[in-house]
Design a protein around this motif. Structure first.
Motif, PDB file in Angstrom:
ATOM      1  N   GLU A 233       0.842  -1.216   0.000  1.00 22.40           N
ATOM      2  CA  GLU A 233       0.000   0.000   0.000  1.00 22.40           C
ATOM      3  C   GLU A 233       0.870   1.257   0.000  1.00 22.40           C
ATOM      4  O   GLU A 233       0.393   2.350  -0.269  1.00 22.40           O
ATOM      5  N   ASN A 234       2.167   1.091   0.301  1.00 19.14           N
ATOM      6  CA  ASN A 234       3.086   2.235   0.266  1.00 19.14           C
ATOM      7  C   ASN A 234       3.712   2.444  -1.109  1.00 19.14           C
ATOM      8  O   ASN A 234       4.443   3.417  -1.315  1.00 19.14           O
ATOM      9  N   ALA A 235       3.434   1.537  -2.040  1.00 18.74           N
ATOM     10  CA  ALA A 235       3.977   1.698  -3.398  1.00 18.74           C
ATOM     11  C   ALA A 235       3.262   2.854  -4.093  1.00 18.74           C
ATOM     12  O   ALA A 235       2.101   3.142  -3.800  1.00 18.74           O
ATOM     13  N   SER A 236       3.981   3.502  -5.009  1.00 17.40           N
ATOM     14  CA  SER A 236       3.309   4.530  -5.811  1.00 17.40           C
ATOM     15  C   SER A 236       2.548   3.826  -6.934  1.00 17.40           C
ATOM     16  O   SER A 236       2.783   2.652  -7.228  1.00 17.40           O
ATOM     17  N   PHE A 237       1.655   4.574  -7.573  1.00 20.71           N
ATOM     18  CA  PHE A 237       0.861   3.983  -8.654  1.00 20.71           C
ATOM     19  C   PHE A 237       1.769   3.508  -9.792  1.00 20.71           C
ATOM     20  O   PHE A 237       1.552   2.447 -10.369  1.00 20.71           O
ATOM     21  N   LEU A 238       2.810   4.305 -10.086  1.00 17.98           N
ATOM     22  CA  LEU A 238       3.714   3.917 -11.175  1.00 17.98           C
ATOM     23  C   LEU A 238       4.540   2.686 -10.792  1.00 17.98           C
ATOM     24  O   LEU A 238       4.856   1.860 -11.655  1.00 17.98           O
ATOM     25  N   GLU A 239       4.901   2.571  -9.508  1.00 18.47           N
ATOM     26  CA  GLU A 239       5.619   1.357  -9.069  1.00 18.47           C
ATOM     27  C   GLU A 239       4.725   0.132  -9.224  1.00 18.47           C
ATOM     28  O   GLU A 239       5.192  -0.952  -9.592  1.00 18.47           O
ATOM     29  N   MET A 240       3.449   0.313  -8.966  1.00 21.81           N
ATOM     30  CA  MET A 240       2.504  -0.790  -9.164  1.00 21.81           C
ATOM     31  C   MET A 240       2.471  -1.177 -10.648  1.00 21.81           C
ATOM     32  O   MET A 240       2.469  -2.372 -10.991  1.00 21.81           O
ATOM     33  N   LEU A 241       2.501  -0.161 -11.535  1.00 20.07           N
ATOM     34  CA  LEU A 241       2.521  -0.466 -12.978  1.00 20.07           C
ATOM     35  C   LEU A 241       3.835  -1.151 -13.370  1.00 20.07           C
ATOM     36  O   LEU A 241       3.854  -2.002 -14.259  1.00 20.07           O
ATOM     37  N   ASP A 242       4.942  -0.765 -12.700  1.00 17.22           N
ATOM     38  CA  ASP A 242       6.226  -1.439 -12.958  1.00 17.22           C
ATOM     39  C   ASP A 242       6.115  -2.932 -12.635  1.00 17.22           C
ATOM     40  O   ASP A 242       6.605  -3.782 -13.385  1.00 17.22           O
ATOM     41  N   VAL A 243       5.472  -3.245 -11.501  1.00 18.49           N
ATOM     42  CA  VAL A 243       5.296  -4.658 -11.098  1.00 18.49           C
ATOM     43  C   VAL A 243       4.456  -5.385 -12.148  1.00 18.49           C
ATOM     44  O   VAL A 243       4.774  -6.502 -12.569  1.00 18.49           O
ATOM     45  N   MET A 244       3.387  -4.713 -12.595  1.00 14.08           N
ATOM     46  CA  MET A 244       2.531  -5.322 -13.628  1.00 14.08           C
ATOM     47  C   MET A 244       3.339  -5.608 -14.887  1.00 14.08           C
ATOM     48  O   MET A 244       3.242  -6.693 -15.472  1.00 14.08           O
ATOM     49  N   ASN A 245       4.173  -4.640 -15.292  1.00 14.03           N
ATOM     50  CA  ASN A 245       4.948  -4.820 -16.526  1.00 14.03           C
ATOM     51  C   ASN A 245       5.983  -5.933 -16.387  1.00 14.03           C
ATOM     52  O   ASN A 245       6.219  -6.687 -17.332  1.00 14.03           O
ATOM     53  N   GLU A 246       6.622  -6.039 -15.216  1.00 18.23           N
ATOM     54  CA  GLU A 246       7.576  -7.138 -14.986  1.00 18.23           C
ATOM     55  C   GLU A 246       6.879  -8.482 -15.151  1.00 18.23           C
ATOM     56  O   GLU A 246       7.392  -9.404 -15.777  1.00 18.23           O
ATOM     57  N   GLN A 247       5.689  -8.534 -14.593  1.00 10.72           N
ATOM     58  CA  GLN A 247       4.875  -9.750 -14.700  1.00 10.72           C
ATOM     59  C   GLN A 247       4.558 -10.056 -16.168  1.00 10.72           C
ATOM     60  O   GLN A 247       4.693 -11.197 -16.615  1.00 10.72           O
ATOM     61  N   LEU A 248       4.170  -9.021 -16.928  1.00  5.56           N
ATOM     62  CA  LEU A 248       3.831  -9.223 -18.343  1.00  5.56           C
ATOM     63  C   LEU A 248       5.050  -9.689 -19.135  1.00  5.56           C
ATOM     64  O   LEU A 248       4.957 -10.589 -19.982  1.00  5.56           O
ATOM     65  N   ILE A 249       6.222  -9.087 -18.839  1.00  6.59           N
ATOM     66  CA  ILE A 249       7.446  -9.471 -19.551  1.00  6.59           C
ATOM     67  C   ILE A 249       7.770 -10.935 -19.253  1.00  6.59           C
ATOM     68  O   ILE A 249       8.096 -11.711 -20.161  1.00  6.59           O
ATOM     69  N   ASN A 250       7.658 -11.329 -17.975  1.00  3.22           N
ATOM     70  CA  ASN A 250       7.941 -12.729 -17.595  1.00  3.22           C
ATOM     71  C   ASN A 250       6.992 -13.707 -18.274  1.00  3.22           C
ATOM     72  O   ASN A 250       7.338 -14.852 -18.539  1.00  3.22           O
ATOM     73  N   GLU A 251       5.774 -13.209 -18.576  1.00  2.76           N
ATOM     74  CA  GLU A 251       4.793 -14.081 -19.250  1.00  2.76           C
ATOM     75  C   GLU A 251       4.947 -14.037 -20.772  1.00  2.76           C
ATOM     76  O   GLU A 251       4.198 -14.693 -21.494  1.00  2.76           O
ATOM     77  N   GLY A 252       5.892 -13.209 -21.264  1.00  9.01           N
ATOM     78  CA  GLY A 252       6.091 -13.093 -22.712  1.00  9.01           C
ATOM     79  C   GLY A 252       5.096 -12.167 -23.381  1.00  9.01           C
ATOM     80  O   GLY A 252       4.915 -12.201 -24.598  1.00  9.01           O
ATOM     81  N   THR A 253       4.435 -11.310 -22.588  1.00 10.32           N
ATOM     82  CA  THR A 253       3.487 -10.330 -23.151  1.00 10.32           C
ATOM     83  C   THR A 253       4.159  -8.964 -23.213  1.00 10.32           C
ATOM     84  O   THR A 253       4.955  -8.621 -22.331  1.00 10.32           O
ATOM     85  N   GLU A 254       3.847  -8.185 -24.256  1.00 14.19           N
ATOM     86  CA  GLU A 254       4.430  -6.845 -24.375  1.00 14.19           C
ATOM     87  C   GLU A 254       3.988  -5.972 -23.196  1.00 14.19           C
ATOM     88  O   GLU A 254       2.790  -5.924 -22.886  1.00 14.19           O
ATOM     89  N   PRO A 255       4.944  -5.313 -22.524  1.00 15.34           N
ATOM     90  CA  PRO A 255       4.550  -4.454 -21.390  1.00 15.34           C
ATOM     91  C   PRO A 255       3.705  -3.272 -21.851  1.00 15.34           C
ATOM     92  O   PRO A 255       3.723  -2.893 -23.022  1.00 15.34           O
TER      93      PRO A 255
END
Ligand code: SF4
Ligand code: FES
Length: 250
Positions: free
Chosen positions: A29-51
């Motif tokens: 809950e202390n993450a910024s909104f953009l840090e949350m998007l960074d986590v989402m993008n890392e997840q997408l990259i690991n799944e082979g999806t374009e961030p």
């Protein structure tokens, strides 16, 4: 926090976009909104999806590049902050968050959440500057006395970071709050007087050329502006514009 994200995906400016659903978990809950998007993008990259492409630079509320429509509000639910300063504690665990780009014909989507805001640059280039002769000795900083009230008003106007939330929020896609801030920051200072008439005429003309809509005084721009720019500056710009238009000296 575990979240469901509905994110706008669009390959390029001509493609048709759509909302895609992604799940993210373990977000602090202390993450910024953009840090949350960074986590989402890392997840997408690991799944082979374009961030997901999104804009950001300073991540401290001064560059104006992080521009997202979050759950139907420019820069999200917190008041007077940019998207990069928005924290996840503003959301609930398990919440579904809708993330979209700005919507305005004068700021078309380039890719996913990134829009083309070069229209703001062209408005700035048309008059948002003062010409200074730099030859000779440097003038003392206090050589031109400025009333405190004018200095404060100029400073408050200069706080505009050009994010475009005012345009995205306005039902008319009006850029009046942005242009008014850029005109007013000079109109209140003696240094801005030399080019004042041409500045306001050129910037208003360029704003119209770019296809922004007109102001109908809804005040929505002021409410969503992360820098609390007041719509009083629009009145100031209108006065400057009328004075410049009906002036007999130019
Ligand atoms: S007036 Fe406010 S909302 Fe509009 S560009 Fe400037 S900082 Fe952003
Ligand atoms: S990244 Fe610069 S204002 Fe948000």
């Amino acid at each position: 926090m575990d979240l469901t994200l509905k994110v706008w995906r669009q390959k390029n400016r001509n493609a048709q976009g759509a909302l895609e659903k992604y799940n993210v978990s373990g977000i602090s809950e202390n993450a910024s909104f953009l840090e949350m998007l960074d986590v989402m993008n890392e997840q997408l990259i690991n799944e082979g999806t374009e961030p997901v492409a999104f804009d950001h630079d300073c991540r401290e509320g001064i560059c104006g590049s992080c521009s997202l429509y979050i759950n139907g509000e420019a820069h999200g639910p917190a008041k007077n902050v940019t998207t990069c300063q928005l924290h996840m504690r503003m959301f609930k665990d398990g919440e579904t968050i809708y993330i979209e780009p700005w919507r305005s014909a004068a700021m078309p989507v380039i890719k996913d959440l990134i829009v083309d805001r070069s229209s703001f640059d062209r408005i700035q280039q048309s008059g948002g500057f003062v010409s200074v002769n730099t030859s000779g000795n440097t003038q003392d900083a206090n050589a031109l006395p400025i009333p405190k009230m004018n200095a404060d008003k100029a400073f408050d106007a200069a706080a505009c970071i050009g994010c475009g939330a005012c345009v995205a929020t306005c039902k008319n896609s009006s850029a009046m709050l942005f242009v008014a801030a850029k005109v007013s920051q000079f109109a209140y200072l003696p240094q801005g007087q030399v080019e004042a008439k041409q500045r306001v005429k050129n910037m208003v003309q360029q704003m119209d050329n770019e296809g922004f809509g007109n102001c109908t005084n809804t005040g929505a721009c002021e409410i969503e502006c992360p820098k609390s720019i007041s719509i009083e500056y629009i009145a100031k710009m209108n006065r400057e514009f009328l004075a410049a238009t009906f002036s007999t000296s130019e």
